[in-house]
Design an enzyme around this catalytic site. Sequence first.
Site, PDB file in Angstrom:
ATOM      1  N   HIS A  88      49.447  31.326 -14.710  1.00  0.00           N
ATOM      2  CA  HIS A  88      48.446  30.349 -15.753  1.00  0.00           C
ATOM      3  C   HIS A  88      47.215  29.696 -14.581  1.00  0.00           C
ATOM      4  O   HIS A  88      46.475  28.853 -15.199  1.00  0.00           O
ATOM      5  CB  HIS A  88      48.848  29.428 -16.543  1.00  0.00           C
ATOM      6  CG  HIS A  88      50.011  30.039 -17.505  1.00  0.00           C
ATOM      7  ND1 HIS A  88      49.503  31.109 -18.335  1.00  0.00           N
ATOM      8  CD2 HIS A  88      51.372  29.853 -17.535  1.00  0.00           C
ATOM      9  CE1 HIS A  88      50.581  31.357 -18.996  1.00  0.00           C
ATOM     10  NE2 HIS A  88      51.605  30.696 -18.782  1.00  0.00           N
ATOM     11  N   ASP A 146      40.450  36.783 -15.050  1.00  0.00           N
ATOM     12  CA  ASP A 146      41.761  36.042 -16.027  1.00  0.00           C
ATOM     13  C   ASP A 146      41.079  34.498 -15.875  1.00  0.00           C
ATOM     14  O   ASP A 146      41.066  34.058 -15.342  1.00  0.00           O
ATOM     15  CB  ASP A 146      42.794  36.013 -15.193  1.00  0.00           C
ATOM     16  CG  ASP A 146      43.934  35.520 -16.148  1.00  0.00           C
ATOM     17  OD1 ASP A 146      44.685  36.139 -16.927  1.00  0.00           O
ATOM     18  OD2 ASP A 146      44.126  34.296 -15.977  1.00  0.00           O
ATOM     19  N   ASP A 159      46.544  34.465 -11.489  1.00  0.00           N
ATOM     20  CA  ASP A 159      46.553  35.398 -12.482  1.00  0.00           C
ATOM     21  C   ASP A 159      45.558  36.722 -12.345  1.00  0.00           C
ATOM     22  O   ASP A 159      45.994  37.972 -12.343  1.00  0.00           O
ATOM     23  CB  ASP A 159      46.353  35.166 -13.932  1.00  0.00           C
ATOM     24  CG  ASP A 159      47.376  33.938 -14.422  1.00  0.00           C
ATOM     25  OD1 ASP A 159      48.611  34.021 -13.895  1.00  0.00           O
ATOM     26  OD2 ASP A 159      47.067  33.349 -15.389  1.00  0.00           O
ATOM     27  N   GLU A 193      40.837  30.794 -17.863  1.00  0.00           N
ATOM     28  CA  GLU A 193      41.665  29.775 -18.261  1.00  0.00           C
ATOM     29  C   GLU A 193      40.822  29.048 -19.269  1.00  0.00           C
ATOM     30  O   GLU A 193      39.598  28.816 -19.052  1.00  0.00           O
ATOM     31  CB  GLU A 193      42.381  28.807 -17.099  1.00  0.00           C
ATOM     32  CG  GLU A 193      43.219  29.717 -16.134  1.00  0.00           C
ATOM     33  CD  GLU A 193      44.577  30.248 -17.050  1.00  0.00           C
ATOM     34  OE1 GLU A 193      45.007  30.055 -17.964  1.00  0.00           O
ATOM     35  OE2 GLU A 193      44.703  31.462 -16.503  1.00  0.00           O
ATOM     36  N   ASP A 237      40.535  37.822 -22.974  1.00  0.00           N
ATOM     37  CA  ASP A 237      39.327  37.069 -22.237  1.00  0.00           C
ATOM     38  C   ASP A 237      38.174  37.504 -22.472  1.00  0.00           C
ATOM     39  O   ASP A 237      37.228  36.767 -22.786  1.00  0.00           O
ATOM     40  CB  ASP A 237      39.860  37.624 -20.584  1.00  0.00           C
ATOM     41  CG  ASP A 237      41.096  37.133 -20.314  1.00  0.00           C
ATOM     42  OD1 ASP A 237      41.226  36.177 -19.495  1.00  0.00           O
ATOM     43  OD2 ASP A 237      42.115  37.791 -20.275  1.00  0.00           O
TER      44      ASP A 237
HETATM   45  P1  AMP Z   1      46.852  32.896 -19.126  1.00  0.00           P
HETATM   46  O1  AMP Z   1      46.081  33.674 -18.806  1.00  0.00           O
HETATM   47  O2  AMP Z   1      48.097  33.603 -19.570  1.00  0.00           O
HETATM   48  O3  AMP Z   1      47.255  31.875 -18.149  1.00  0.00           O
HETATM   49  O4  AMP Z   1      46.107  32.159 -20.444  1.00  0.00           O
HETATM   50  C1  AMP Z   1      45.035  32.023 -20.871  1.00  0.00           C
HETATM   51  C2  AMP Z   1      44.656  30.866 -21.598  1.00  0.00           C
HETATM   52  O5  AMP Z   1      45.322  30.926 -22.680  1.00  0.00           O
HETATM   53  C3  AMP Z   1      45.053  29.447 -21.121  1.00  0.00           C
HETATM   54  O6  AMP Z   1      44.230  28.844 -20.355  1.00  0.00           O
HETATM   55  C4  AMP Z   1      45.211  28.630 -22.518  1.00  0.00           C
HETATM   56  O7  AMP Z   1      43.931  28.373 -22.966  1.00  0.00           O
HETATM   57  C5  AMP Z   1      45.827  29.750 -23.464  1.00  0.00           C
HETATM   58  N1  AMP Z   1      47.433  29.660 -23.375  1.00  0.00           N
HETATM   59  C6  AMP Z   1      48.240  30.628 -22.602  1.00  0.00           C
HETATM   60  N2  AMP Z   1      49.486  30.262 -22.865  1.00  0.00           N
HETATM   61  C7  AMP Z   1      49.401  29.436 -23.917  1.00  0.00           C
HETATM   62  C8  AMP Z   1      50.422  28.602 -24.547  1.00  0.00           C
HETATM   63  N3  AMP Z   1      51.682  28.864 -24.089  1.00  0.00           N
HETATM   64  N4  AMP Z   1      50.040  27.660 -25.221  1.00  0.00           N
HETATM   65  C9  AMP Z   1      48.714  27.456 -25.820  1.00  0.00           C
HETATM   66  N5  AMP Z   1      48.030  28.299 -24.844  1.00  0.00           N
HETATM   67  C10 AMP Z   1      47.968  29.125 -23.924  1.00  0.00           C
HETATM   68 MG    MG Z   2      45.728  33.225 -16.692  1.00  0.00          MG
HETATM   69 MG    MG Z   3      45.213  35.664 -18.879  1.00  0.00          MG
END
Ligand code: AMP
Ligand code: MG
Ligand code: MG
Length: 253
Positions: A209, A38, A214, A40, A152
């Site tokens: 996040h 996962d 994650d 970021e 991803d």
């Molecule tokens: P996640 O695995 O859900 O934490 O998201 C992976 C990546 O997607 C994050 O590190 C951000 O770059 C992008 N991302 C996730 N949620 C958002 C959001 N609400 N607004 C903008 N970018 C996001």
């Molecule tokens: Mg994440």
């Molecule tokens: Mg993710």
Amino acid sequence: MATKRLARRLGLARSSGRARSGGRPAAGQRFGYLIVLDFEATCWRDGRRRGPEIVEFPAVLLNTSTGEIESEFHTYVQPQEHPILSEFCTELTGITQDQVDEGVPLNICLSQFMKWIQKMQKEKKIIFTTDVQSNATPEAKACTFVTWTDWDLGVCLQYECKRKQLRKPDILNSWIDLKATYRAFYNRKPKGLSGALQDLGIAFAGREHSGLDDSRNTARLAWRLICDGCVLKVTKSLDKVSNYFVSSLPLAL
Ligand code: AMP
Ligand code: MG
Ligand code: MG
């Protein structure tokens, strides 16, 4: 009937036609190990279209017979197109400027990741494949990647490697999208990873996040699907070659 429907909605019962395993993993899993990833990446509140760069690269190795995470890989990655993290990105991910400044560029990260993969392959006798039937032996355990959505590996890493002209390791060309798998298996649309866990009565552990948290929570969800009798299958393949042996891949990227 209504109780059954409610139980199904809450993830306590399985969709029709599938027997619940009673908390034990069903026999016949194709993959003895799964590597859950996962990422970021850089992001901005205004959502302006800039290519995201990976800033956290975690991976956890899940044993699909025991549900144990047997090894983890984790590194922070220096973004180079936009080296300064936005406040929004730090708030969302919890990742600080110092952490990425002390991280490594993506090409080095990929090289370190492949070294970890090769170590796992040796230690756990893993082979990477999309089609287990042809390769799995009692000695060698089949393995593939798992992510929550196709973002991803299908978007983030794919386009960052293209933009930076980095060689993406071929083993990262196919994976299981656990969100699509969850949707099909439980016949409902989850509200994010934490919503998917919550619907099954599992609380998200750690910080949403955070790439590592994650990944660990996605692994817990994969284990729950296995225990509920879902046979996990590769859902996405970016190329036509179906079998990969990491030992034959070059380490230099
Ligand atoms: P996640 O695995 O859900 O934490 O998201 C992976 C990546 O997607 C994050 O590190 C951000 O770059 C992008 N991302 C996730 N949620 C958002 C959001 N609400 N607004 C903008 N970018 C996001
Ligand atoms: Mg994440
Ligand atoms: Mg993710």
